[in-house]
Design a protein around this motif. Sequence first.
Motif, short mmCIF file in Angstrom:
data_model
loop_
_atom_site.label_atom_id
_atom_site.label_comp_id
_atom_site.label_asym_id
_atom_site.label_seq_id
_atom_site.Cartn_x
_atom_site.Cartn_y
_atom_site.Cartn_z
N TRP A 143 0.84 -1.19 0.00
CA TRP A 143 0.00 0.00 0.00
C TRP A 143 0.88 1.25 0.00
N VAL A 144 0.87 1.99 -1.10
CA VAL A 144 1.67 3.22 -1.22
C VAL A 144 0.84 4.39 -0.69
N LEU A 145 1.43 5.12 0.26
CA LEU A 145 0.77 6.29 0.84
C LEU A 145 0.80 7.44 -0.16
N VAL A 146 -0.37 7.91 -0.54
CA VAL A 146 -0.47 9.02 -1.50
C VAL A 146 -0.14 10.34 -0.83
N ASN A 147 -0.59 10.52 0.42
CA ASN A 147 -0.29 11.75 1.15
C ASN A 147 1.23 11.90 1.24
N GLY A 148 1.76 12.99 0.74
CA GLY A 148 3.20 13.25 0.86
C GLY A 148 4.07 12.54 -0.16
#
Length: 195
Positions: free
Chosen positions: A30-35
């Motif tokens: 799961w790649v964090l989109v925020n930042g």
Amino acid sequence: MPSPILELLPNLISFNYETHYDALFINQNWVLVNGISEKKATYVFKEEDILTIQDNDIVSETSWSIHFKNIFSIETEDGNITVKAYFKDTDVLVLEHQDKDDYALFINEDKVKDGINSIEDVTHFLKSKYHKKAKALINDHEFYYIENFKEFGPFTAKELVAKAKDKDVSVHCFIRDVNDLDYGKRLRVRDLLHT
């Protein structure tokens, strides 16, 4: 009072252990989109309450647990946080912070051919994904058309496009959605050719 995240991203589906845990959630990248414009962070929720986080080249391990239905607890460097988990389709995960008005948006990188490494990759993935979905919806949607002061239909968008290509109907004919009462939106058959 409805959650702000539900207003921002409608049609979210609450995490359901039986449906989502094995098939969509556990051991996925799961790649964090925020930042993501500053750094890439990948989260992998594993069995036995282990959470692996990779920030660029640094890998750290922490813990997480399910409390109740879609309520999770995650141990972070700032302490223990509580989040509600939602899915937007099968490859977009939203974790809504329960103690403040904030959320984290994740994309399942395992479902993306070339990976997610930048905001441009995120934009391309979401645009492509929802364009295909919208196109499928439009192709199956039904419309009436008017020609020589007579109304015909309803026909699916796909059928109308085929009729236009076969020159059975003019591309200049006005169309209306089956839910519209008139042709006030001024749509024409040619507008369907671009879907």
